[in-house]
Design an enzyme around this catalytic site. Structure first.
Site, PDB file in Angstrom:
ATOM      1  N   CYS A   1      -2.567   8.751   2.532  1.00 32.78           N
ATOM      2  CA  CYS A   1      -2.268   8.263   1.184  1.00 32.78           C
ATOM      3  C   CYS A   1      -3.443   8.557   0.251  1.00 32.78           C
ATOM      4  O   CYS A   1      -3.260   8.601  -0.970  1.00 32.78           O
ATOM      5  CB  CYS A   1      -1.940   6.775   1.197  1.00 32.78           C
ATOM      6  SG  CYS A   1      -3.172   5.755   1.994  1.00 32.78           S
TER       7      CYS A   1
ATOM      8  N   GLU B   1       0.875  -1.173   0.000  1.00 32.44           N
ATOM      9  CA  GLU B   1       0.000   0.000   0.000  1.00 32.44           C
ATOM     10  C   GLU B   1       0.910   1.220   0.000  1.00 32.44           C
ATOM     11  O   GLU B   1       1.431   1.626   1.040  1.00 32.44           O
ATOM     12  CB  GLU B   1      -0.919  -0.003   1.233  1.00 32.44           C
ATOM     13  CG  GLU B   1      -1.865  -1.191   1.286  1.00 32.44           C
ATOM     14  CD  GLU B   1      -2.892  -1.194   0.168  1.00 32.44           C
ATOM     15  OE1 GLU B   1      -3.030  -0.164  -0.528  1.00 32.44           O
ATOM     16  OE2 GLU B   1      -3.542  -2.224  -0.033  1.00 32.44           O
TER      17      GLU B   1
END
Length: 499
Positions: A287, A253
């Site tokens: 993110c 990720e």
């Protein structure tokens, strides 16, 4: 509440927080709040061996029983929510509601995983051979190494831990050196759940504190078949190939450079609210933060004026104070990188609104900035880079095809969204010729994903998936099984081999 009181309320003792070699600083005021004892790198082989031993027992525990451990973890997290939320704020600099929200996310994934423990379904597949049954089953895979980032110091661990545990795998957690305190407190919650559970093997869950060498040990070990790593694209470019070189499974990720397209039909008031939260929430250190705003040229000027007015009212300050919406960046290095990037944007022809250091009315020692709105003439190289800070680049478009092409023309592919009331535009955005990201939303910002959906992205975001949907399959191995219950031995594809 003082820093010491927050640490004590979360169950961290003075002995744990002093006398070590890892200095931990709070983003709130830059104060040193702990000197942690680091896990010696030469102990990692023993830690991994302990996890392997635990795996040999845990894989044979029925999945619903494994789910009971995660249910108990959820109870412990509920009981400690206020204290853990305050510690997230101290550790990562998030405002109070976001700190509490992160703990709620942990609770939610525990609930999801408990239900999942009774739904690890395989398939029955039609066989071409008479008297045969073909099926697909799923089995535990082994220890899972979890390497987490500073900005979500506990939520991402919980996504991995809850699923890994119900899938039959032990876990080894290496949190970021910048925010390890919440990890220590969260792991204590799991230890209490393990004590209540009663018969879990030793080494089922282990926490290691320290620098990159500990993560490297997880990445390099053949006895850690799964490594889930959250962080920068640069980090993933190192971790992924090393894990795959030994035929392990990386779950990555990584970075996001997320865009919102605002069409002429959009509800602009709703879009403004979504833009501001997505771009400045967590001080732009998600993110999934909104980095790029692609606005139809017919409404661009008006929307920019609305955003400038909204940005001018944002309270920047101590994240523990009621009403604060923008807390600090993680450290002074992050602030320096933000200011440097704004200089690059100016050199590319951008007009910067905001983006200044803040010293008045904020705790001294913290890295406080006003969020930056940057009107750009085009999507330049600096726009294509992710900067982990509250910078929002604004660009114009004339056709939807142009907007989608601009959105997709970055190396990252995590989250995306469009604001439109036009059904054709919405469906085009969600189609195969639309957004190339792992997450695509309509009339919702790119951040704030729910745990029910698989979380992750494409391209340099790494391709990994965590949390909901069928992300659990990433923590198990698939086995296709065929049973012949006939008295014959026919071969597939009509092959004959008579002896």
């Amino acid at each position: 509440m003082t820093h010491d009181a927050t640490l004590a309320a979360a169950g961290l003792t003075k002995a744990e927080l002093t006398g070590g070699t890892l200095a931990v600083y709070s983003p709130i005021d830059g104060a040193e709040v702990a000197q942690l004892h680091e896990t010696p790198a030469d102990e990692m082989a023993v830690i991994i061996a302990r996890a392997q031993s635990a795996f040999r027992q845990w894989r044979n525990v029925p999945a619903p029983r494994r789910g009971e451990l995660v249910r108990l973890l959820g109870e412990e997290l509920r009981n400690a929510k206020a204290e853990l939320g305050a510690l997230v704020t101290l550790d990562a600099g998030k405002i109070t509601s976001e700190g509490l929200g992160e703990v709620q996310e942990m609770i939610d994934i525990c609930d999801f995983a408990v239900g999942l423990s009774r739904q690890l379904y395989g398939l029955t597949i039609a066989s071409e051979r008479p008297g045969h049954r073909m099926a697909e089953t799923w089995h535990p895979m082994g220890p899972v190494g979890i390497i987490s980032a500073f900005n979500f110091p506990v939520a991402v661990w919980s996504w991995n831990a809850a699923l890994a545990l119900v899938c039959g795998n032990p876990i080894i957690w290496k949190p970021s050196e910048k925010s390890p305190l919440t990890a220590m407190a969260a792991h204590k919650c799991l230890e209490r759940a393990l004590e209540r559970f009663g018969d879990a093997p030793e080494g089922l869950s282990q926490l290691v504190i320290g620098g990159p060498e500990l993560g490297a040990a997880l990445v390099d070990s053949r006895d850690v078949p799964i490594v889930s790593a959250t962080g920068s694209t640069r980090m993933g470019s190192l971790v992924g190939p090393k894990v795959m070189a030994r035929f392990g499974r990386p779950i990555l990720e990584l970075g996001g450079n997320n865009a919102m397209i605002v069409a002429p039909s959009a509800d602009l008031d709703m879009a403004v609210r979504a833009i501001v939260f997505s771009a400045v929430g967590t001080a732009g250190q998600r993110c999934t933060s909104l980095r790029r705003l692609i606005v139809h040229n017919s409404i661009r000027e008006g929307l920019v004026e609305k955003l400038k007015a909204a940005y001018a009212t944002l309270p920047v300050g101590d994240p523990r104070t009621d009403g604060t919406l923008v807390g600090p960046l993680v450290d002074n290095g992050a602030r320096a990188r933000m200011l440097e990037q704004l200089d690059r944007a100016r050199a590319d022809g951008g007009t910067v609104h905001g983006g200044a250091s803040v010293s008045d009315g904020v705790p001294q020692g913290g890295a406080y900035v006003t969020p930056a709105l940057v009107d750009m003439p085009a999507q330049t190289d600096c726009v294509r880079e992710e900067t982990f800070a509250p910078i929002l680049y604004v660009m114009g478009y004339d056709t939807l095809e142009e907007a989608i092409e601009m959105q997709n023309d970055v190396p990252q592919g995590l989250s995306s969204c469009i604001f439109t009331l036009n059904l054709r535009e919405a469906e085009t955005f969600l189609s195969a010729s639309g957004s190339d990201c792992g997450i695509a939303n309509v009339n919702i910002g790119p951040s704030g994903a729910e745990i029910g959906g698989a979380f992750g992205g494409e391209k340099e975001t790494g391709g990994g998936r965590e949390s909901g949907s069928d992300a659990w399959k990433g923590y198990m191995r698939r086995q296709t099984c065929t049973v012949n219950y006939s008295a014959e031995l026919p071969l597939a594809q009509g092959v004959r081999f008579d002896i």
